[in-house]
Design a protein around this motif. Structure first.
Motif, PDB file in Angstrom:
ATOM      1  N   ALA A 245       9.336  -5.128  11.363  1.00  9.07           N
ATOM      2  CA  ALA A 245       9.488  -4.197  10.241  1.00  9.07           C
ATOM      3  C   ALA A 245       8.789  -2.878  10.533  1.00  9.07           C
ATOM      4  N   ARG A 246       7.578  -2.953  11.089  1.00  8.72           N
ATOM      5  CA  ARG A 246       6.855  -1.722  11.440  1.00  8.72           C
ATOM      6  C   ARG A 246       7.562  -0.968  12.562  1.00  8.72           C
ATOM      7  N   GLN A 247       8.122  -1.705  13.513  1.00  9.75           N
ATOM      8  CA  GLN A 247       8.836  -1.084  14.631  1.00  9.75           C
ATOM      9  C   GLN A 247      10.058  -0.319  14.141  1.00  9.75           C
ATOM     10  N   ILE A 248      10.846  -0.938  13.270  1.00  6.26           N
ATOM     11  CA  ILE A 248      12.033  -0.280  12.736  1.00  6.26           C
ATOM     12  C   ILE A 248      11.643   0.965  11.938  1.00  6.26           C
ATOM     13  N   ALA A 249      10.569   0.855  11.155  1.00  5.25           N
ATOM     14  CA  ALA A 249      10.110   2.010  10.371  1.00  5.25           C
ATOM     15  C   ALA A 249       9.736   3.176  11.285  1.00  5.25           C
ATOM     16  N   GLU A 250       9.077   2.870  12.402  1.00  4.75           N
ATOM     17  CA  GLU A 250       8.698   3.922  13.344  1.00  4.75           C
ATOM     18  C   GLU A 250       9.930   4.526  14.014  1.00  4.75           C
ATOM     19  N   TYR A 251      10.905   3.697  14.368  1.00  4.96           N
ATOM     20  CA  TYR A 251      12.154   4.197  14.945  1.00  4.96           C
ATOM     21  C   TYR A 251      12.841   5.176  13.991  1.00  4.96           C
ATOM     22  N   LEU A 252      12.924   4.787  12.721  1.00  6.83           N
ATOM     23  CA  LEU A 252      13.586   5.645  11.729  1.00  6.83           C
ATOM     24  C   LEU A 252      12.826   6.948  11.541  1.00  6.83           C
ATOM     25  N   ARG A 253      11.501   6.860  11.481  1.00  3.97           N
ATOM     26  CA  ARG A 253      10.690   8.052  11.290  1.00  3.97           C
ATOM     27  C   ARG A 253      10.872   9.020  12.464  1.00  3.97           C
ATOM     28  N   ALA A 254      10.899   8.481  13.664  1.00  5.84           N
ATOM     29  CA  ALA A 254      11.068   9.319  14.850  1.00  5.84           C
ATOM     30  C   ALA A 254      12.460   9.931  14.894  1.00  5.84           C
ATOM     31  N   ALA A 255      13.468   9.132  14.557  1.00 10.55           N
ATOM     32  CA  ALA A 255      14.843   9.622  14.603  1.00 10.55           C
ATOM     33  C   ALA A 255      15.083  10.720  13.578  1.00 10.55           C
ATOM     34  N   MET A 256      14.500  10.591  12.394  1.00 12.23           N
ATOM     35  CA  MET A 256      14.726  11.570  11.332  1.00 12.23           C
ATOM     36  C   MET A 256      13.983  12.889  11.551  1.00 12.23           C
ATOM     37  N   SER A 257      13.036  12.908  12.494  1.00  9.35           N
ATOM     38  CA  SER A 257      12.289  14.148  12.737  1.00  9.35           C
ATOM     39  C   SER A 257      12.601  14.767  14.103  1.00  9.35           C
ATOM     40  N   ALA A 272      18.306   6.722  -0.165  1.00  3.66           N
ATOM     41  CA  ALA A 272      18.605   5.487   0.556  1.00  3.66           C
ATOM     42  C   ALA A 272      17.427   5.072   1.430  1.00  3.66           C
ATOM     43  N   PHE A 273      16.793   6.052   2.089  1.00  2.00           N
ATOM     44  CA  PHE A 273      15.647   5.730   2.937  1.00  2.00           C
ATOM     45  C   PHE A 273      14.451   5.267   2.110  1.00  2.00           C
ATOM     46  N   ASP A 274      14.283   5.820   0.938  1.00  2.00           N
ATOM     47  CA  ASP A 274      13.199   5.383   0.060  1.00  2.00           C
ATOM     48  C   ASP A 274      13.395   3.927  -0.364  1.00  2.00           C
ATOM     49  N   ARG A 275      14.647   3.556  -0.649  1.00  2.43           N
ATOM     50  CA  ARG A 275      14.935   2.166  -1.029  1.00  2.43           C
ATOM     51  C   ARG A 275      14.697   1.221   0.155  1.00  2.43           C
ATOM     52  N   LEU A 276      15.060   1.694   1.366  1.00  9.46           N
ATOM     53  CA  LEU A 276      14.816   0.879   2.558  1.00  9.46           C
ATOM     54  C   LEU A 276      13.320   0.701   2.789  1.00  9.46           C
ATOM     55  N   ARG A 277      12.554   1.778   2.637  1.00  4.88           N
ATOM     56  CA  ARG A 277      11.104   1.711   2.817  1.00  4.88           C
ATOM     57  C   ARG A 277      10.475   0.753   1.806  1.00  4.88           C
ATOM     58  N   GLU A 278      10.965   0.797   0.592  1.00  6.48           N
ATOM     59  CA  GLU A 278      10.463  -0.107  -0.452  1.00  6.48           C
ATOM     60  C   GLU A 278      10.754  -1.557  -0.089  1.00  6.48           C
ATOM     61  N   LYS A 279      11.960  -1.794   0.423  1.00  2.00           N
ATOM     62  CA  LYS A 279      12.361  -3.152   0.781  1.00  2.00           C
ATOM     63  C   LYS A 279      11.529  -3.695   1.933  1.00  2.00           C
ATOM     64  N   MET A 280      11.155  -2.810   2.872  1.00  2.00           N
ATOM     65  CA  MET A 280      10.440  -3.238   4.072  1.00  2.00           C
ATOM     66  C   MET A 280       8.921  -3.170   3.911  1.00  2.00           C
ATOM     67  N   ASP A 281       8.442  -2.772   2.763  1.00  2.00           N
ATOM     68  CA  ASP A 281       7.007  -2.621   2.535  1.00  2.00           C
ATOM     69  C   ASP A 281       6.341  -3.997   2.481  1.00  2.00           C
ATOM     70  N   PRO A 282       5.500  -4.355   3.482  1.00  2.00           N
ATOM     71  CA  PRO A 282       4.880  -5.683   3.485  1.00  2.00           C
ATOM     72  C   PRO A 282       3.938  -5.921   2.316  1.00  2.00           C
ATOM     73  N   ARG A 283       3.466  -4.843   1.674  1.00  2.00           N
ATOM     74  CA  ARG A 283       2.568  -5.020   0.539  1.00  2.00           C
ATOM     75  C   ARG A 283       3.261  -5.720  -0.625  1.00  2.00           C
ATOM     76  N   LYS A 284       4.582  -5.556  -0.718  1.00  6.43           N
ATOM     77  CA  LYS A 284       5.318  -6.096  -1.860  1.00  6.43           C
ATOM     78  C   LYS A 284       5.403  -7.620  -1.824  1.00  6.43           C
ATOM     79  N   VAL A 285       5.239  -8.201  -0.633  1.00  6.01           N
ATOM     80  CA  VAL A 285       5.311  -9.664  -0.515  1.00  6.01           C
ATOM     81  C   VAL A 285       3.981 -10.219  -0.024  1.00  6.01           C
ATOM     82  N   ASN A 286       2.883  -9.526  -0.329  1.00  4.26           N
ATOM     83  CA  ASN A 286       1.556  -9.975   0.090  1.00  4.26           C
ATOM     84  C   ASN A 286       1.105 -11.147  -0.778  1.00  4.26           C
TER      85      ASN A 286
END
Length: 347
Positions: A245-257, A272-286
């Motif tokens: 999840a962290r790897q994909i987030a970094e890929y997206l961040r790099a690609a978008m900039s 759409a990216f905000d919804r994806l970030r929310e879905k992948m946020d590990p804090r939400k399932v802590n």
């Protein structure tokens, strides 16, 4: 009212995360009453910044805090009866709390929980259950680190406890349960896993619907409500998923900039990216749930922030509200032929 005991000193940041996290959870669940255990010298000023939390809490000063790097045996010797972790757990025995939440040392928390609360009748070893985001919603995976190399009977018990948790959390009458394996064919896998599959099929437990073997990619797909495995492979799967999840987030961040066009595209797709970030946020399932004990114990990630710790409190709140302990006791009694009241005496 739900009474929640907190090990305020647990985790990488202790009171600096636990107290603001508790304040956030209280905003979502005003019927919570907290019992806080920590070092007053570190907590008093922080607690004063949250008057609503202070009014809804009882604070107990503790002289010892369990370190994140302490061995379980060392933590037991040094902290038994006097550490914030031990006292937070023992609040369940004293009928001061319905559930305990800690971000502290996992091994120490499990050792103290087993020593203080004891395991339920018929349970050889407890399990840690994780709530896992999937393409279909959420599922439960257990064990993710408590019992390394579980045998067939222990895997059978995990299936019973995971099914009870799924009924409590997802309100599914007969949750589907799968055994994690290297293939779906009955001839594949270790003997313990194949024997566990036979035990679950033949038991024909009323509260679960046995699906059969599932593979690693079935976890994220949400193929079943409950995925059962032993603690070594379960912990690896959990850490691999978090890392991915962290790897994909970094890929997206790099690609978008990377280019101006990509930055413009990000502006239009921000929702759409905000919804994806929310879905992948590990804090939400802590919040991992210790299952098989005479009390509910929730383990938060040690390095989480206030929002993540509040999510762990949310899990504990839901487990109490939905009667998790009673559901597990009932299922175990049906399978083992005992009565729910026959739980082992507490320490």
């Amino acid at each position: 009212m739900v009474r929640i005991s907190l090990d305020v000193m647990g985790g990488d940041y202790g009171p600096e995360v636990v107290i603001p996290g508790a304040a956030r959870a209280l905003e979502r669940h005003p019927d919570i009453r907290f019992v806080l255990f920590g070092q007053e010298s570190r907590c008093a000023e922080l607690l004063a910044k949250h008057p609503k939390l202070q009014a809804a809490s009882t604070f107990h000063d503790c002289e010892v805090a369990v370190g994140m790097d302490e061995k379980p045996s060392q933590a037991l010797r040094r902290g038994r009866g006097k550490s914030s972790m031990w006292k937070a757990i023992d609040a369940i025995n004293a009928d001061e709390a319905d559930v305990v939440v800690s971000a502290g040392n996992t091994g120490a928390l499990m050792a103290m929980s087993v020593f203080c609360l004891r395991t339920m009748q018929g349970i050889q070893r407890p399990a840690i259950a994780a709530i896992w985001p999937t393409l279909k919603g959420e599922s439960i995976v257990l064990d993710v680190g408590a019992t390394i190399g579980a045998d067939a009977q222990q895997l059978m018990d995990f299936a019973l406890m995971g099914g009870a948790m799924a009924r409590a959390l997802f309100e599914v009458e007969r949750p589907s349960v799968g055994l994690l394996n290297v293939g779906v064919e009955e001839i594949k896998g270790q003997e313990e896993v194949k024997e566990a599959g036979r035990l679950i099929r033949e038991a024909n437990v009323e509260g679960i619907d046995y699906y059969g073997f599932v593979e690693g990619d079935d976890i994220g797909r949400g193929t079943v409500d409950v995925v059962v495995t032993e603690g070594f492979s379960g912990n690896i799967a959990l850490k691999a998923a978090e890392g991915t999840a962290r790897q994909i987030a970094e890929y997206l961040r790099a690609a978008m900039s990377r280019t101006l066009l990509a930055k413009v595209g990000y502006i239009f797709a921000k929702g759409a990216f905000d919804r994806l970030r929310e879905k992948m946020d590990p804090r939400k399932v802590n919040g991992g749930v210790f299952l098989g004990l005479n009390g509910i114990v929730i383990k938060s990630h040690g390095g989480t922030d206030a929002e993540g710790f509040a999510a762990a409190i949310d899990v504990g709140y839901d487990m109490v509200k939905n009667g998790l302990k009673a559901k597990i006791e009932t299922d175990l009694a049906r399978y083992h032929g005992t009565q729910p009241s026959e739980a082992l005496p507490r320490a």
